[in-house]
Design a protein around this motif. Structure first.
Motif, mmCIF file in Angstrom:
data_model
loop_
_atom_site.group_PDB
_atom_site.id
_atom_site.type_symbol
_atom_site.label_atom_id
_atom_site.label_comp_id
_atom_site.label_asym_id
_atom_site.label_seq_id
_atom_site.Cartn_x
_atom_site.Cartn_y
_atom_site.Cartn_z
ATOM 1 N N LEU A 93 0.837 -1.210 0.000
ATOM 2 C CA LEU A 93 0.000 0.000 0.000
ATOM 3 C C LEU A 93 0.868 1.254 0.000
ATOM 4 C CD1 LEU A 93 -2.838 -1.019 2.488
ATOM 5 C CD2 LEU A 93 -3.084 -0.570 0.036
ATOM 6 N N LEU A 94 1.916 1.253 0.836
ATOM 7 C CA LEU A 94 2.839 2.391 0.844
ATOM 8 C C LEU A 94 3.544 2.522 -0.500
ATOM 9 C CD1 LEU A 94 4.283 4.662 2.344
ATOM 10 C CD2 LEU A 94 5.929 2.973 3.186
ATOM 11 N N ALA A 95 3.939 1.381 -1.076
ATOM 12 C CA ALA A 95 4.595 1.406 -2.390
ATOM 13 C C ALA A 95 3.658 1.954 -3.462
ATOM 14 C CB ALA A 95 5.063 0.009 -2.765
ATOM 15 N N SER A 96 2.358 1.662 -3.350
ATOM 16 C CA SER A 96 1.397 2.167 -4.346
ATOM 17 C C SER A 96 1.304 3.688 -4.295
ATOM 18 C CB SER A 96 0.019 1.540 -4.123
ATOM 19 O OG SER A 96 -0.601 2.041 -2.954
ATOM 20 N N ASP A 139 -4.565 4.934 -10.062
ATOM 21 C CA ASP A 139 -3.272 4.249 -10.039
ATOM 22 C C ASP A 139 -3.258 3.056 -9.099
ATOM 23 O OD1 ASP A 139 -2.251 5.943 -11.894
ATOM 24 O OD2 ASP A 139 -0.983 7.090 -10.519
ATOM 25 N N VAL A 140 -3.974 3.143 -7.975
ATOM 26 C CA VAL A 140 -3.925 2.043 -7.018
ATOM 27 C C VAL A 140 -4.499 0.774 -7.632
ATOM 28 C CG1 VAL A 140 -6.161 2.547 -5.936
ATOM 29 C CG2 VAL A 140 -4.355 1.407 -4.605
ATOM 30 N N PHE A 144 -2.036 -2.569 -8.251
ATOM 31 C CA PHE A 144 -2.310 -3.908 -7.745
ATOM 32 C C PHE A 144 -2.656 -4.890 -8.869
ATOM 33 C CE2 PHE A 144 -2.540 -1.731 -3.660
ATOM 34 C CZ PHE A 144 -1.853 -2.632 -2.861
ATOM 35 N N SER A 145 -3.096 -4.365 -10.000
ATOM 36 C CA SER A 145 -3.275 -5.243 -11.164
ATOM 37 C C SER A 145 -1.924 -5.749 -11.651
ATOM 38 C CB SER A 145 -3.987 -4.495 -12.290
ATOM 39 O OG SER A 145 -5.303 -4.151 -11.922
ATOM 40 N N GLU A 150 1.969 -10.092 -12.009
ATOM 41 C CA GLU A 150 3.346 -10.539 -11.798
ATOM 42 C C GLU A 150 3.380 -11.773 -10.891
ATOM 43 O OE1 GLU A 150 7.499 -10.743 -11.878
ATOM 44 O OE2 GLU A 150 6.043 -9.748 -13.180
ATOM 45 N N HIS A 151 2.604 -11.772 -9.829
ATOM 46 C CA HIS A 151 2.578 -12.922 -8.935
ATOM 47 C C HIS A 151 1.932 -14.136 -9.597
ATOM 48 C CE1 HIS A 151 3.680 -10.116 -5.708
ATOM 49 N NE2 HIS A 151 4.037 -11.191 -5.037
ATOM 50 N N PHE A 152 0.948 -13.892 -10.458
ATOM 51 C CA PHE A 152 0.318 -15.012 -11.156
ATOM 52 C C PHE A 152 1.329 -15.706 -12.065
ATOM 53 C CE2 PHE A 152 -1.548 -16.579 -15.123
ATOM 54 C CZ PHE A 152 -2.353 -17.603 -14.630
#
Length: 292
Positions: A93-96, A139-140, A144-145, A150-152
Motif C-alpha cells: 500500500l505504501l509502495a502504491s 493508479d492504485v 495492484f493489477s 506478476e505474482h500469477f
C-alpha cells in the motif's frame, strides 16, 4: 553481471521480452483510450484533436514503463503468499502511494514538455492535491493489477517447473528411528508427483523465499531458506560455496580461482557457479583431501 551467475540462473521469461509484451499492451490500451476521449468529446459537442489525448495517454505509458522494472523487482523481493500477504500488504500500500506520486509527477512534466514542443500550453484545471487524489484512485487499481499479474506468472512458472517438498522419511513403512537427512524430495509438476533423490541435486540457488534445486537441467523451487536447507542436507555430500549457492560435491569437476580471492566452481555438466571468498578456502581444502 558475472557470467558464472548468468550461467547458473534458472531459465525465466526474459526481461526484454516481458517489457515488450507490456509495451504492446499499454500502447494498444493508450490508443484505444485516446480514441474514446475524442468520441466522447464529439458526443458532447466539443472539438478535441486526437494528438491531445494521445499525449495524455502516452505520457502515462512512458512513466509506467519506466517504473515497471522497479515494481517487478519489488514483487520478487517481497513475494505475497498465503502466510505473508497480511504482513506485507502495508508495504505494498505504501509502495502504491510512492509509485502513484512518481507516475503523476513524471506524467505532468512530460505533458508540459510535449505541449510546449508543439507550441501549446498545457493547462490542468484541477489543483495538484485534487489531481493527485484523482490519479491515485486510478493508479492504485493499476498498481495492484500489475502486482497480481506478476505474482500469477511467478506462480504459474513455479507450477510449470515443478515445486519441491521435503520428504524426511521413506514412504514404505515407518522408520525405526527419526530420519534427520531427507533422502528425496517430492516434486509436484502440473498436477503430477515425482520423487527426486537428494543425491541427484546438482546445486541449490537462493531465490527470495525459495531455493531452486537444480536436477538434470531443471529447477524445482523449494519453499525454504538456504540456511534451513543446508542444515537438513548431509554436509559430507553438500557444501556451501556462496551465500546464494550450495553444491553437491560429487558433481564438482574443478575449481577456478578468480581475482580478489573469489572463485568459480565448474560442475560436470558444464554449469559454472560462483564461489565467494569466504567459502573458497574450505572448498579447496575439501578438494585437496580428495573430496572433489
Amino acid at each position: 553481471m558475472d557470467d558464472s551467475m548468468a550461467n547458473a540462473s534458472p531459465a525465466r521469461w526474459h526481461p526484454a521480452t516481458r517489457f515488450m509484451v507490456w509495451l504492446a499492451i499499454l500502447i494498444v490500451t493508450a490508443v484505444a483510450n485516446a480514441l474514446l476521449e475524442v468520441m466522447d468529446a464529439q458526443r458532447r459537442g466539443n472539438e478535441l484533436e486526437l494528438w491531445q489525448p494521445m499525449v495524455w495517454e502516452l505520457s502515462s505509458v512512458a512513466m509506467i514503463l519506466l517504473t515497471l522494472p522497479l515494481l517487478w523487482r519489488g514483487c520478487q523481493r517481497w513475494p505475497l503468499h498465503a502466510d505473508t500477504w497480511r504482513r506485507r500488504l502495508p508495504v505494498y500500500l505504501l509502495a502504491s502511494v510512492v509509485w502513484s506520486l512518481v507516475h503523476v509527477a513524471g506524467m505532468m512534466v512530460l505533458r508540459h514538455l510535449a505541449y510546449a514542443t508543439l507550441g501549446y500550453h498545457y493547462q490542468d484545471d484541477a489543483g495538484w492535491l485534487a489531481r493527485m487524489l484523482y490519479e491515485y484512485l486510478k493508479d492504485v487499481r493499476a498498481f495492484f493489477s500489475f502486482v497480481a499479474i506478476e505474482h500469477f506468472f511467478s506462480w504459474f512458472g513455479r507450477r510449470r517447473r515443478g515445486e519441491a517438498h521435503l520428504l524426511a522419511a521413506p514412504e514404505d513403512g515407518a522408520p525405526t528411528e527419526r530420519v534427520e537427512r531427507p533422502e528425496r524430495f517430492l516434486v509436484r509438476k502440473l498436477g503430477r508427483d515425482f520423487l527426486v533423490a537428494t543425491a541427484d541435486i546438482e546445486y541449490a540457488q537462493a531465490a527470495g523465499n525459495y531455493v531452486n534445486l537444480r536436477v538434470r537441467g531443471h529447477d524445482y523451487p523449494l519453499r525454504s531458506t538456504m540456511a534451513a536447507l543446508e542444515a537438513r542436507l548431509d554436509p559430507q555430500l553438500f557444501a556451501r560455496i556462496h551465500r546464494s549457492y550450495l553444491v553437491n560435491m560429487a558433481r564438482v569437476d574443478s575449481i577456478e580461482p578468480l581475482e580478489a580471492g573469489e572463485g568459480r566452481v565448474h560442475l560436470r555438466d558444464g554449469t559454472r557457479v560462483p564461489c565467494s571468498r569466504r567459502y573458497l578456502p574450505p572448498l579447496r581444502a575439501r578438494a585437496s583431501q580428495g573430496v572433489v
